[in-house]
Design a protein around this motif. Sequence first.
Motif, PDB file in Angstrom:
ATOM      1  N   TRP A 273       0.836  -1.204   0.000  1.00  0.00           N
ATOM      2  CA  TRP A 273       0.000   0.000   0.000  1.00  0.00           C
ATOM      3  C   TRP A 273       0.872   1.255   0.000  1.00  0.00           C
ATOM      4  N   GLN A 274       1.948   1.245   0.753  1.00  0.00           N
ATOM      5  CA  GLN A 274       2.842   2.411   0.769  1.00  0.00           C
ATOM      6  C   GLN A 274       3.456   2.654  -0.609  1.00  0.00           C
ATOM      7  N   ALA A 275       3.866   1.582  -1.276  1.00  0.00           N
ATOM      8  CA  ALA A 275       4.409   1.747  -2.623  1.00  0.00           C
ATOM      9  C   ALA A 275       3.355   2.264  -3.589  1.00  0.00           C
ATOM     10  N   SER A 276       2.122   1.849  -3.414  1.00  0.00           N
ATOM     11  CA  SER A 276       1.044   2.309  -4.298  1.00  0.00           C
ATOM     12  C   SER A 276       0.721   3.782  -4.101  1.00  0.00           C
ATOM     13  N   ALA A 277       1.135   4.356  -2.972  1.00  0.00           N
ATOM     14  CA  ALA A 277       0.879   5.779  -2.728  1.00  0.00           C
ATOM     15  C   ALA A 277       1.902   6.678  -3.410  1.00  0.00           C
ATOM     16  N   ILE A 278       2.970   6.111  -3.952  1.00  0.00           N
ATOM     17  CA  ILE A 278       4.002   6.940  -4.567  1.00  0.00           C
ATOM     18  C   ILE A 278       3.510   7.616  -5.851  1.00  0.00           C
TER      19      ILE A 278
ATOM     20  N   LEU B 112       3.699  11.687  -6.594  1.00  0.00           N
ATOM     21  CA  LEU B 112       4.452  12.289  -7.690  1.00  0.00           C
ATOM     22  C   LEU B 112       3.547  13.144  -8.570  1.00  0.00           C
ATOM     23  N   ALA B 113       2.294  12.735  -8.737  1.00  0.00           N
ATOM     24  CA  ALA B 113       1.367  13.548  -9.529  1.00  0.00           C
ATOM     25  C   ALA B 113       1.136  14.909  -8.877  1.00  0.00           C
ATOM     26  N   VAL B 114       0.981  14.932  -7.560  1.00  0.00           N
ATOM     27  CA  VAL B 114       0.812  16.208  -6.858  1.00  0.00           C
ATOM     28  C   VAL B 114       2.061  17.068  -7.003  1.00  0.00           C
ATOM     29  N   LEU B 115       3.240  16.449  -6.888  1.00  0.00           N
ATOM     30  CA  LEU B 115       4.480  17.206  -7.032  1.00  0.00           C
ATOM     31  C   LEU B 115       4.641  17.761  -8.443  1.00  0.00           C
ATOM     32  N   LEU B 116       4.204  17.015  -9.449  1.00  0.00           N
ATOM     33  CA  LEU B 116       4.275  17.525 -10.821  1.00  0.00           C
ATOM     34  C   LEU B 116       3.370  18.738 -10.998  1.00  0.00           C
ATOM     35  N   LEU B 117       2.187  18.683 -10.423  1.00  0.00           N
ATOM     36  CA  LEU B 117       1.291  19.838 -10.491  1.00  0.00           C
ATOM     37  C   LEU B 117       1.900  21.048  -9.778  1.00  0.00           C
ATOM     38  N   LEU B 118       2.498  20.814  -8.621  1.00  0.00           N
ATOM     39  CA  LEU B 118       3.126  21.903  -7.893  1.00  0.00           C
ATOM     40  C   LEU B 118       4.313  22.466  -8.678  1.00  0.00           C
ATOM     41  N   THR B 119       5.089  21.591  -9.309  1.00  0.00           N
ATOM     42  CA  THR B 119       6.221  22.053 -10.118  1.00  0.00           C
ATOM     43  C   THR B 119       5.740  22.903 -11.286  1.00  0.00           C
TER      44      THR B 119
ATOM     45  N   THR C  40       4.205  17.497   2.669  1.00  0.00           N
ATOM     46  CA  THR C  40       3.867  16.911   3.966  1.00  0.00           C
ATOM     47  C   THR C  40       2.385  16.572   4.053  1.00  0.00           C
ATOM     48  N   ALA C  41       1.532  17.505   3.622  1.00  0.00           N
ATOM     49  CA  ALA C  41       0.091  17.250   3.682  1.00  0.00           C
ATOM     50  C   ALA C  41      -0.295  16.064   2.806  1.00  0.00           C
ATOM     51  N   THR C  42       0.275  16.003   1.613  1.00  0.00           N
ATOM     52  CA  THR C  42      -0.040  14.880   0.723  1.00  0.00           C
ATOM     53  C   THR C  42       0.456  13.567   1.305  1.00  0.00           C
ATOM     54  N   THR C  43       1.646  13.584   1.873  1.00  0.00           N
ATOM     55  CA  THR C  43       2.187  12.363   2.483  1.00  0.00           C
ATOM     56  C   THR C  43       1.328  11.908   3.649  1.00  0.00           C
TER      57      THR C  43
ATOM     58  N   GLN D 184      -0.543   0.281  -8.057  1.00  0.00           N
ATOM     59  CA  GLN D 184       0.273  -0.757  -7.432  1.00  0.00           C
ATOM     60  C   GLN D 184       1.430  -1.161  -8.343  1.00  0.00           C
ATOM     61  N   ALA D 185       1.145  -1.362  -9.636  1.00  0.00           N
ATOM     62  CA  ALA D 185       2.211  -1.767 -10.545  1.00  0.00           C
ATOM     63  C   ALA D 185       3.231  -0.656 -10.730  1.00  0.00           C
ATOM     64  N   LEU D 186       2.755   0.570 -10.933  1.00  0.00           N
ATOM     65  CA  LEU D 186       3.672   1.689 -11.127  1.00  0.00           C
ATOM     66  C   LEU D 186       4.458   1.979  -9.854  1.00  0.00           C
ATOM     67  N   GLY D 187       3.800   1.857  -8.706  1.00  0.00           N
ATOM     68  CA  GLY D 187       4.502   2.090  -7.448  1.00  0.00           C
ATOM     69  C   GLY D 187       5.609   1.079  -7.217  1.00  0.00           C
ATOM     70  N   SER D 188       5.326  -0.199  -7.508  1.00  0.00           N
ATOM     71  CA  SER D 188       6.356  -1.218  -7.349  1.00  0.00           C
ATOM     72  C   SER D 188       7.529  -0.946  -8.290  1.00  0.00           C
ATOM     73  N   TRP D 189       7.224  -0.518  -9.515  1.00  0.00           N
ATOM     74  CA  TRP D 189       8.292  -0.221 -10.476  1.00  0.00           C
ATOM     75  C   TRP D 189       9.109   0.989 -10.019  1.00  0.00           C
TER      76      TRP D 189
END
Length: 893
Positions: free
Chosen positions: A553-558, A562-569, A625-628, A665-670
Motif C-alpha cells: 500500500w505504501q508503494a502504491s501511494a508513490i 508524484l502527480a501532486v508534485l508535478l502539479l506543484l512544479t 507533507t500534507a499529501t504524504t 500498485q504496478a507503477l509504485g512497485s516499479w
Amino acid sequence: MLGDPRTVRVTGDDTAAVFRRAEDTGTGPAGRHPRGGPVREAYVWCNLTSGDGSRALWLLLLPFMVVNLAHWMRPAAPARPRMVRLYGLLVRLAALTLTVLLVAAACEVALDLVAWQCAGTHACVRRHSWLGFLEPAGPGAPAGAGGWWSAPGRRLALAAALPTALTALLWYLSHRTWRAYESHQPLSAAPLPGAEGALPSAGGPVRGAGARMPGAHGPERGTQGPLPGTHGLESGVQVHVPGANGPVPGTHGLERDADSPVAGAGGPERGARASERDADSPGDPERDAHGPVAGAHGPERDAQGPLPEAPDPVPDAPGSVWDARDPEREAPGLVPDEHDSAPHGSALARPGFWYGRRLVARLRAAHTAAGLLTVAGAVVTPAVRFDQRGGGPVVLELLGRLLAVALLACGAAVVGVVCRRGRSERRLDRRLDRHLVRALPLAASALLLLGLLYAGWSRPGWQSAGRLPGDPAFGALMLAQGLLVLTLAAVAGYLHRRRPDPRAGMRGLGGPAVALLACALGGVISGGVAQRVADWLDGTRALLAGPPVLLTWQASAIPPLLAVLLLLTAALATRTARLARAERDRVRREHPGEPEDPSRTRAIAHARAMATLTDRAPLVIAVLTATTLVLGSAALAGALATRETPDGAAHHAHHLVQAVAETSQALGSWLVGLGFLLFVTWGRRAYKDASARRTIGILWDVGTFWPRAAHPFAPPCYAERAVPDLTWRMATWTRRTGGRLVLSGHSQGSVLAAAAAWQLPPPVRARVALLTYGSPLERLYGRWFPAHFGPPALAALHHDIACWRNLYRRTDPIGGPVRVPAWIPDDTAPDVDHEPLRDPLAYGRSTDHPIPAPILGHSDYQSDPAFTRERTRLLTRLRPQLPGQRPGPGTRG
C-alpha cells in the motif's frame, strides 16, 4: 585556497589541518621575501564530510539525519521549558521508531521472506539452491527427515544473524565516528595554553594583522581559483587581524575562492584561511610566524583527556577563559534554563552545546538495545504463538511467557532512557553514564541469545506457512509515527503562537513536517528493500505470500504523490516565468544608456527569478507533507481494513477504481525498484568517485552541522570538531597578541563562523568583526531553525561582536540578507546588510569586461569590488586609533 602551489601544513592531521604558503613560513624559495600585508592561513576540513569512500554509506542513514534535523527546527519559545522538553521528547521517540523500523525491515527480509517463506517452500528452495540445507522434509516424510536447520525456529535463529549484524554495525559506526569527529572538547574554564598576560581592554591599543581564511579546496586544489557554476551550499570563513606577528585563528569553510581575505568555506571541499601578520612588524620569538602558536593546535591536540579546570576563574585573569557557570559573568546569549531558548541570544553560545558525548552515548545504548530487542521479538513471537496452542511441553510455554515479559520490560527501560534527555548545555558536561551505557545493550543481547535458544528448541509438527506472525508490527509502527508527528505539530504550533515569527518556515511547523518526511522516507526505503527481495525470490508472486500488505500500500501511494508534485512544479514554473518577465523591465532600468541586449536581459531576469524559488520551499514542504500524511493515512486504513493488496481490495469495485488501483500498485512497485536501483548506483559511484562524494557532501553540510541530539546513528556532526577548532585558535591568538579579528564566511561557512563567534568568551567576541557573503543565516537557518538563528539570536550576535557586514546578490539562490538592524543608528555603524550587489558586474562589453561578465549567483563574491571595500571598512572600524608600541621582552601584556 592560498593561491600558491607551495604550501606547508602548520598543524592538524589528515582529517583537518591548517596550511600556509611556504613563503609565509620561511620555507619558500631562496631569496624570496615574505610579501607585505596579511598572511593567509587555510584551515582545511573537507575530509570531515567528503573524505574517504565510507561517506557513501551515510546515504543509508539519511532518514536518521532528517529526523535529527527536526529536533533543531523547534520554534523559539522563551519561558516555556516544559513544552520545549516535550518537543524534544517527541522527536526522540520518533527517532527511536525509525531505528525499530530499519531493523524490522531487515527482519522482514531475512526472517520472513528468506527463512520463513522461501526456505519453507520446496519450489522456492529449488530455485535458490543455496537454501537447500534449510529445506524441511517433503510431504509424507517421517518426522525428523529434514536437516537439523530445517525446523522453523532454527531457520529463524540463523537468519537473525543479519539484523543483529546490522544493529552491531550501526553501534560500531556511531561509536567510531564519535571518537573521530565529535570527541574534541570546546572551550571551558580551563586555562589557555600560551603566553602570559591578560587580555587588554576592548578599547585599548589594537595589535595584529589582518587575517582571512578562504574556502574549501584544500592545498592540493588551492591554486585553481573559484569553481565556476557552483550553486551548492558552499561556504567559507576568514579572519582579518589588524597588525600582529602571531598566527591568526583559522576558520573552517567550504569556500571555493582563492583571493578573498576572509576565510572561506564553500562547496563540497571545505577550508578556511586567515591572514596573520604585517610585514612591517618586528619579529617576536613567541609569535614567530614560522610555526604554530603554542597551544593553538585546537582540540586535536588538547582533547585527549579532560581539560584541567581552574577552581576559581578570575575575570580577565591570565589564561582564564570565560565560563558560563559564573552567573555574574553570564553573556546575553545564555539563559538560566538549558531547555529554553535564549530570549536575547542563541543556545549555540552555551559552553556545552557542541559537546554531546553523554547524550549520544545514552541514545546509542538505547537504540542498540531497541534494535536487538526487535530481532529478539521477531524470533520469539512465532515460537510463543505455537507453544500457546497447547500440546507441547509446559516448560517451553512458561519460558515463552517469561521471555515475552522480559522483552517488554527491557523495551520499557529503553523508552525510559530515551525520554530522559541526559544532557546539560550550560556547562561542559564530561560525565558518562557508564553503567547504563553498558548494561542496557548487554541485557538486550542476553535476551536475544535466550530467545534464539528458545526458538531453536525442537517442536515436532511446527511448520512455516504464509507470512511470519508479527505482520501487524509495521502497521503499529506507522500508526505510532503518525500520532507522534501530530502531537509534535500541536506542540510546535503552541510554541510558535507564544512568540510568532512571520519569517519562520511553515509558521513553526517545519520540525513536524521534516519528522513526517523522515518517517515516510524510512518507510519507502524499508518497503523498497522488501519488495525487491520478494521479486528476486519469487518474481511471479506465485510461490510466496510476499511482504506485508502495508508495504505494498505504501508503494502504491508513490504515484499519486508524484502527480501532486508535478502539479506543484508546473505551478511554480508558471510563477517563475511571470516573475522573470517582470524582472526584465527592472534589469533595463538598472542599466540606462547601454545598448539593449534581449538575450542578456532574459538571462539576468531568469537568474533572479530562479533564485526566488528558495523562498518557496515552505510551500513545497507543506504540500509534500500534507499529501504524504493523507496518502499514508489512506494506506494504513486500507491495509488494516482489507488485509489485501490494493488491486485485491478493489477487485469487486467499479472498473475505474480497479484500474486505478492496479495501475498505482504496478507503477509504485516499479518506481520503488527504480528508486532503490538509483540509490545503490549513486552510493556505489560516491564510494569510488571523490567528485561524487563532494557533491553528496553538500547534503551533509546542512544535515550534519547539528549535533546528534535525537538519533545517535545519524551521520556525525562535523561542527563538534570544527567549532572547537575555530574557537581554540581564535581565543589563543587574541590571548597571545591582544589583537582583533575580522572573521568572514561564505555560505555554510558563514553559519560556522557565527557558531564559532557565539562560543567565544565575551572579551574575545568583542574584538571580532564579521563579514558574511552568500550567507543562508537568515534565509535558511533563521527561517527553519528559529530557536537558534531567529531574529533575537542574530540581533544578540550583532550586539556581542564588534561589527558585522553582510553581502548578497539577487541572483543568489542560497544567500540573502540577514535583516539585523544597526545597534547605533549613525554613519559609523551602518546596517548589517549591504545593498544587493550587482550581478553581473557589467551588463555589456566594456573596457574592464571585453567579454561579457558572467552571472555569478552564489559564487566568487571576492571578485566584486564591494567585497574589498567592505573588508577595508571593517578593518578600519576595528582600530579607531593607531597601534600601540609592542611591549619589550619580559614585559607582561
